[in-house]
Scaffold this motif. Structure first.
Motif, PDB file in Angstrom:
ATOM      1  N   LYS A 125     -31.346  -6.142  69.963  1.00 30.24           N
ATOM      2  CA  LYS A 125     -30.430  -6.891  70.824  1.00 30.24           C
ATOM      3  C   LYS A 125     -30.306  -8.337  70.332  1.00 30.24           C
ATOM      4  N   PRO A 126     -29.093  -8.905  70.380  1.00 28.43           N
ATOM      5  CA  PRO A 126     -28.861 -10.241  69.827  1.00 28.43           C
ATOM      6  C   PRO A 126     -29.105 -11.354  70.847  1.00 28.43           C
ATOM      7  N   LEU A 127     -29.423 -12.549  70.343  1.00 26.64           N
ATOM      8  CA  LEU A 127     -29.576 -13.722  71.193  1.00 26.64           C
ATOM      9  C   LEU A 127     -29.266 -14.975  70.375  1.00 26.64           C
ATOM     10  N   TYR A 128     -28.175 -15.663  70.756  1.00 23.82           N
ATOM     11  CA  TYR A 128     -27.705 -16.864  70.054  1.00 23.82           C
ATOM     12  C   TYR A 128     -27.846 -18.079  70.964  1.00 23.82           C
ATOM     13  N   TYR A 129     -27.906 -19.256  70.342  1.00 21.59           N
ATOM     14  CA  TYR A 129     -27.885 -20.483  71.127  1.00 21.59           C
ATOM     15  C   TYR A 129     -27.139 -21.583  70.366  1.00 21.59           C
ATOM     16  N   TRP A 130     -26.664 -22.563  71.122  1.00 27.44           N
ATOM     17  CA  TRP A 130     -25.943 -23.719  70.577  1.00 27.44           C
ATOM     18  C   TRP A 130     -26.342 -24.952  71.369  1.00 27.44           C
ATOM     19  N   ASN A 168     -22.837  -8.977  51.937  1.00 27.33           N
ATOM     20  CA  ASN A 168     -22.100  -8.251  52.974  1.00 27.33           C
ATOM     21  C   ASN A 168     -22.608  -8.543  54.379  1.00 27.33           C
ATOM     22  N   PHE A 169     -23.607  -9.415  54.504  1.00 29.67           N
ATOM     23  CA  PHE A 169     -24.089  -9.840  55.815  1.00 29.67           C
ATOM     24  C   PHE A 169     -24.810 -11.181  55.632  1.00 29.67           C
ATOM     25  N   ILE A 170     -25.126 -11.838  56.742  1.00 26.05           N
ATOM     26  CA  ILE A 170     -25.829 -13.123  56.708  1.00 26.05           C
ATOM     27  C   ILE A 170     -27.305 -12.834  56.929  1.00 26.05           C
ATOM     28  N   TYR A 171     -28.102 -12.979  55.878  1.00 23.55           N
ATOM     29  CA  TYR A 171     -29.489 -12.549  55.991  1.00 23.55           C
ATOM     30  C   TYR A 171     -30.432 -13.645  56.475  1.00 23.55           C
ATOM     31  N   ASP A 172     -29.947 -14.871  56.618  1.00 23.68           N
ATOM     32  CA  ASP A 172     -30.797 -15.926  57.137  1.00 23.68           C
ATOM     33  C   ASP A 172     -31.290 -15.548  58.536  1.00 23.68           C
ATOM     34  N   ALA A 173     -32.572 -15.783  58.797  1.00 27.26           N
ATOM     35  CA  ALA A 173     -33.166 -15.374  60.071  1.00 27.26           C
ATOM     36  C   ALA A 173     -32.682 -16.209  61.237  1.00 27.26           C
ATOM     37  N   HIS A 174     -32.169 -17.430  60.967  1.00 27.55           N
ATOM     38  CA  HIS A 174     -31.797 -18.352  62.038  1.00 27.55           C
ATOM     39  C   HIS A 174     -30.301 -18.639  62.111  1.00 27.55           C
ATOM     40  N   GLU A 175     -29.635 -18.764  60.978  1.00 21.19           N
ATOM     41  CA  GLU A 175     -28.253 -19.231  60.977  1.00 21.19           C
ATOM     42  C   GLU A 175     -27.262 -18.120  61.285  1.00 21.19           C
ATOM     43  N   SER A 176     -26.085 -18.531  61.760  1.00 23.23           N
ATOM     44  CA  SER A 176     -24.990 -17.596  62.034  1.00 23.23           C
ATOM     45  C   SER A 176     -23.764 -18.037  61.253  1.00 23.23           C
ATOM     46  N   SER A 177     -22.649 -17.350  61.437  1.00 22.67           N
ATOM     47  CA  SER A 177     -21.430 -17.651  60.689  1.00 22.67           C
ATOM     48  C   SER A 177     -20.718 -18.898  61.193  1.00 22.67           C
ATOM     49  N   LEU A 178     -21.074 -19.409  62.374  1.00 27.41           N
ATOM     50  CA  LEU A 178     -20.484 -20.644  62.878  1.00 27.41           C
ATOM     51  C   LEU A 178     -21.503 -21.777  62.811  1.00 27.41           C
ATOM     52  N   GLU A 179     -21.043 -22.913  62.338  1.00 31.39           N
ATOM     53  CA  GLU A 179     -21.902 -24.076  62.174  1.00 31.39           C
ATOM     54  C   GLU A 179     -22.525 -24.483  63.513  1.00 31.39           C
ATOM     55  N   VAL A 181     -24.522 -22.816  65.438  1.00 29.48           N
ATOM     56  CA  VAL A 181     -24.925 -21.691  66.289  1.00 29.48           C
ATOM     57  C   VAL A 181     -26.079 -20.966  65.593  1.00 29.48           C
ATOM     58  N   PHE A 182     -27.192 -20.816  66.299  1.00 28.70           N
ATOM     59  CA  PHE A 182     -28.393 -20.240  65.710  1.00 28.70           C
ATOM     60  C   PHE A 182     -28.810 -18.973  66.451  1.00 28.70           C
ATOM     61  N   LYS A 183     -29.696 -18.201  65.794  1.00 27.94           N
ATOM     62  CA  LYS A 183     -30.229 -16.971  66.356  1.00 27.94           C
ATOM     63  C   LYS A 183     -31.721 -17.149  66.671  1.00 27.94           C
ATOM     64  N   ILE A 184     -32.174 -16.506  67.727  1.00 29.54           N
ATOM     65  CA  ILE A 184     -33.611 -16.297  67.907  1.00 29.54           C
ATOM     66  C   ILE A 184     -33.972 -15.131  66.986  1.00 29.54           C
TER      67      ILE A 184
END
Length: 583
Positions: A125-130, A168-179, A181-184
């Motif tokens: 399950k996903p969880l993003y924050y900004w 073909n995907f963003i493999y960074d554990a924290h970053e997302s495709s929008l500046e 915006v980060f992932k847990i």
């Protein structure tokens, strides 16, 4: 924000606002267990000092509930959600190590004046924050929720974009495709108090789950069979718990080993309903295998046919679903499939994803195992794996990829096979395949459950040495041995090799209407092909029928790049503007 992701929970909407604390929580509920108003979220503890908003399922909630009742807690619902509230009251953040399920949640602890954000160990399950310039912290299950904020200005994260184009995907554990915006990350939690809100950038996270050490194999076949039996016992329990719901449940059945094992185990607990997918105008058709499995397990079986024109028609809607860039074309077909499931009244589906990453089912695993005793340098071995993951000979992101793979190599005891498996479970699985399953299913208001990614199964898999996963020329050996010993499936399915093909590339090459559509989007003058220096390569592909560039050019297969640019351009049209709610 709730409106933007209302598809994730159309059955109920709830809010909790505490202006004095600067706190606001919202929840869209997809009612699965205890459909009554007692399951309403945000959900409070007994003295209302703990409040929760939670997405997912806790499969061992009955056992946890019994333990908490014995400790004196009083429950007001039959939901799995409530065990998190009381579990936190009893054990604090130690509850995370007791939860067996898929989850992302936010929990406000009023006594500690702290917000806890947490995500399940395998990143299902996903969880993003900004974080806003004014010091506010916003979080959501999907990035599109942030577009509803007046102060949010969407801008592409160029670092993440490079990773997407490479792999073909963003493999960074924290970053997302929008500046910004980060992932847990998977298996991590964050505890945020007023002091943390004064800082900027990423919030500190702590890991509560790490893969267990690999237990060496003695070489004794009796030991192998004992492991296979233990895996069967674990998987059987997990699948049985994944079937628990107060709404209709179905199983997606491809006819491959993984989904077939899930179907076979489920059928031993209750009558099952299986659904398979096929593609019109294509030689790719696994339906005969799915029918064989259905007959073997005695399921009620249905088939869904998807046509090229449906893919093209649904593509822009599907890209709205894919708010964090990844290029797996299957999100489009599975989005249509989940919609058909929902139309047929199926609200929960079990799927077979995750087995290949955990049990060594990919060709990259065989490559890595072959490099174990090879004479090539570490750099040469890593480059070979990079080419397998990216589909390119090399690219500007190669050094960063090698650094990431190097960390997995060190954590895996310098064993290439274990490093490849760790990279996939840490990076590829949560940021591509899990994302595909989550976004495609939740967009149709369907909950997809992944038994192979239950933490109990993951522990068994992580602790299994290479010699019991790749053995005698067979991949996923332990899984196949388990199926043989317990007569789960016909031999034709147990011994069947992995089947995979890029339908999108096939249609882009051979279906004129889809190719015209793709060309128009990829070569759009306002698109990304020009700024990324790929205009000529794409003109060569679409207008001159060139399949790729010859050595030493980095791009070997143009159709792969064309697909990534197609998804990128469609994504940019939706996400680099302020459009908070899908059309």
């Amino acid at each position: 924000m709730g409106d933007a992701i209302a598809h994730r929970g159309p059955d109920d909407r709830g809010y909790h606002e505490a202006p004095a604390d600067g706190l606001a929580l919202g929840h869209n509920r997809l009612s699965i267990i205890d459909l009554s108003p007692a399951g309403h979220q945000p959900m409070f503890g007994e003295d209302r000092s703990v409040v929760l908003t939670f997405n997912g399922e806790i499969y061992n909630f009955v056992e946890l509930r019994d333990e908490l009742l014995a400790a004196g807690h009083r429950f007001s619902s039959r939901t799995d959600s409530e065990v998190i509230v009381h579990g936190y009251e009893e054990w604090g953040e130690g509850v995370l190590e007791r939860l067996q399920g898929m989850f992302a949640f936010a929990l406000w602890d009023d006594k500690a004046r702290a917000l806890v954000l947490a995500r399940d160990p395998m990143g299902i399950k996903p969880l993003y924050y900004w974080r806003s310039a004014a010091g506010g912290l916003y979080f959501a299950s999907e990035i599109k929720a942030f577009l509803a904020l007046p102060e949010f200005r969407p801008a592409v994260n160029l670092h993440a974009l490079r990773q997407y184009l490479e792999t073909n995907f963003i493999y960074d554990a924290h970053e997302s495709s929008l500046e910004g915006v980060f992932k847990i990350p998977p298996g991590h939690c964050a505890r945020v108090d007023a002091r943390a809100l004064r800082s900027v950038g990423r919030i500190p996270t702590q890991a509560y789950f790490e893969p267990p050490a690999i237990v060496p194999w003695s070489g004794d076949l009796a030991d192998a069979d004992a492991r296979a039996d233990r895996l069967h016992e674990t998987l059987s329990t997990v699948v049985q718990q994944h079937l628990i719901a107060d709404v209709p449940v179905g199983l997606l059945l491809s006819g491959g080993l993984d989904s077939s094992i899930v179907a076979a185990l489920a059928s031993r607990h209750q009558p099952v309903r299986t659904i398979s997918m096929a593609f019109a105008d294509s030689a790719i058709d696994e339906r005969p295998f799915a029918r064989m499995v259905s007959k073997h397990v005695g399921s009620t079986h249905e088939e869904v046919i998807i046509r090229p024109e449906e893919i093209a028609a649904d593509l822009e809607r599907a890209v709205w679903v894919v708010d964090d860039l990844f290029g797996d074309w299957g999100v489009i077909s599975t989005h249509i499939l989940y919609q058909r499931c929902r139309d047929a009244g199926v609200k929960v589906v079990l799927v077979g994803e995750g087995s290949d990453e955990l049990f060594g089912g990919y060709v990259q695993h065989a490559w890595a195992a072959g490099l174990e005793n090879g004479g090539s340098s570490l750099l040469g071995r890593a480059l070979r794996l990079y080419q397998g993951y990216s589909g390119r000979r090399w690219g500007s992101g190669l050094p960063e990829f090698l650094t990431t793979l190097g960390r997995a190599y060190a954590d895996a005891g310098r064993e290439p096979f274990a490093a490849a498996r760790l990279f996939e479970c840490r990076h590829q699985l949560p940021n591509c395949y899990n994302m595909k399953v989550d976004r495609a299913s939740m967009a149709a208001s369907v909950e997809a459950r992944v038994p192979f990614l239950d933490v109990r199964v993951a522990r068994e898999a992580f602790g299994t040495p290479r010699d019991l996963l790749l053995k005698d020329g067979r991949n996923k050996y332990l899984l196949r041995r388990m199926a043989e010993r317990h007569a789960l499936l016909p031999p034709e399915i147990i011994d069947r090799p992995k089947f995979g093909a890029s339908m999108a590339s096939t249609w882009m090459d051979s279906v004129p209407g889809f190719r015209r559509f793709a060309r128009e989007v990829v070569l759009d003058p306002g698109g990304w092909a020009g700024p990324l220096g790929l205009q000529k390569a794409m003109e060569d592909y679409f207008d001159r029928d060139r399949a790729g560039a010859s050595f030493p050019r980095s791009i070997g297969i143009f159709s792969i790049v064309a697909w990534r640019l197609l998804m990128l351009n469609l994504w940019a049209r939706r996400y680099l503007t302020k459009t908070p709610i899908a059309a």
